[in-house]
Design a protein around this motif. Structure first.
Motif, PDB file in Angstrom:
ATOM      1  N   ARG A  82      -6.635   8.806  -0.219  1.00  0.00           N
ATOM      2  CA  ARG A  82      -5.860   7.649  -0.691  1.00  0.00           C
ATOM      3  C   ARG A  82      -4.737   7.317   0.279  1.00  0.00           C
ATOM      4  NH1 ARG A  82      -2.624   7.248  -6.517  1.00  0.00           N
ATOM      5  NH2 ARG A  82      -2.013   5.055  -6.322  1.00  0.00           N
ATOM      6  N   MET A 142     -15.053   3.296  -4.058  1.00  0.00           N
ATOM      7  CA  MET A 142     -13.797   2.883  -3.422  1.00  0.00           C
ATOM      8  C   MET A 142     -13.638   1.366  -3.444  1.00  0.00           C
ATOM      9  SD  MET A 142     -12.461   4.219   0.283  1.00  0.00           S
ATOM     10  CE  MET A 142     -10.730   4.090   0.762  1.00  0.00           C
ATOM     11  N   ALA A 200      -9.642   0.135   0.104  1.00  0.00           N
ATOM     12  CA  ALA A 200     -10.910   0.179   0.838  1.00  0.00           C
ATOM     13  C   ALA A 200     -10.883  -0.746   2.043  1.00  0.00           C
ATOM     14  CB  ALA A 200     -12.059  -0.205  -0.097  1.00  0.00           C
TER      15      ALA A 200
END
Length: 295
Positions: free
Chosen positions: A27, A109, A117
């Motif tokens: 992330r 994602m 993404a």
């Protein structure tokens, strides 16, 4: 609490444990900038001792250190950040791995965290990998949706009932033709759609990257939303709506432009088509009225 910033955009405020977990899952990346109260300047997460890094001996050069603030909103604002290199989606980094794992990771994602993404998506690298991804997701979703709807109609779920053997034979013949034409139509549609969107981006002043970037966004978007068509009855509508949302977010992040310009570029073809259809109806109505008056 640590304030995270990427490419000049605030990602929010997170606890130390959340940042550590984000670095582990992808992330966050090491080049993301972080700041918390008491620090003299922003620094990359890879330099935080808590996350396994070593702080620099001297502070990195900054145009002006951020002021000491007491609110999270003010802390996230004054920053001068350098562009972050794009690490790529899991599909772009599969490097010969079996496609199932990277495909599922990329799909999750794009559908669940589209802003993240398309922030890490590579803006260049060829048309081949994105096109393969789009073909897998798009063809799988369209084929399952087609078989489901055709099967229901053939066996009389929505119609007047037919002989079972005839239905199966018709289903087989039609499915073969559909499987042959679907990839061809999908490839043509992707290139035409990307060309139209990129042209609209140029018109609104949002084409900061080449056509390849626009194509990659649409390919990963379609490949991820295509499987949503497998949802019975309303899958096509869900896939269409979510594709529009993901495309707007993806274009904004990939071209690094204002979200409003991205939305306008995506919706401009629809606006033009709807407006053209409306004026065509008015024109035909006028001709009909004139013809009635002449008679």
């Amino acid at each position: 609490m640590i304030h995270i910033n990427r490419s000049g955009n605030s990602l929010g405020t997170f606890s130390e444990e959340d940042v550590r977990e984000g670095l582990r899952t992808g992330r966050f990346i090491g080049t993301d900038l972080g700041w918390r109260e008491g620090m003299a300047a922003w620094q990359s997460l890879s330099q935080f001792p808590e996350f396994g890094g070593t702080p620099p001996e001297t502070p990195p050069p900054q145009p002006a250190p951020p002021p000491v603030v007491t609110t999270p909103a003010a802390a996230a604002a004054p920053i001068t950040a350098t562009p972050v290199s794009r690490s790529g989606l899991p599909w772009e980094n599969r490097q010969g791995q079996a496609f199932i794992g990277p495909f599922v990771e990329t799909l999750q994602m794009v559908l669940g965290r589209p802003a993240e993404a398309f922030t890490v998506m590579k803006t260049e690298g060829g048309f081949g990998e994105p096109l393969i991804y789009a073909l897998i997701g798009g063809c799988a979703g369209a084929l399952v949706s087609f078989l489901f709807s055709f099967g229901l109609q053939s066996f009389g779920a929505f119609g007047g009932g037919q002989n079972g053997m005839n239905a199966l034979a018709g289903l087989g013949i039609t499915s073969v033709g559909f499987v042959i034409l679907l990839p061809v139509l999908l490839v043509i549609g992707l290139f035409i759609g990307a060309a139209i969107v990129h042209l609209c981006l140029m018109l609104v002043g949002g084409a900061k990257k080449p056509f390849e970037t626009t194509f990659r966004v649409l390919a990963f978007s379609h490949g991820s939303t295509g499987p949503l068509q497998m949802i019975p009855i309303c899958g096509g509508i869900i896939a269409c709506v979510w594709a529009l949302i993901v495309n707007c977010i993806g274009i904004a992040r990939a071209h690094e432009i204002d979200t409003g310009k991205a939305v306008l570029a995506i919706l401009l073809p629809l606006i033009v088509c709807c407006g053209g259809g409306f004026f065509l109806l008015l024109f035909l109505g006028g001709l009909g009225a004139m013809s009635h008056n002449w008679h």
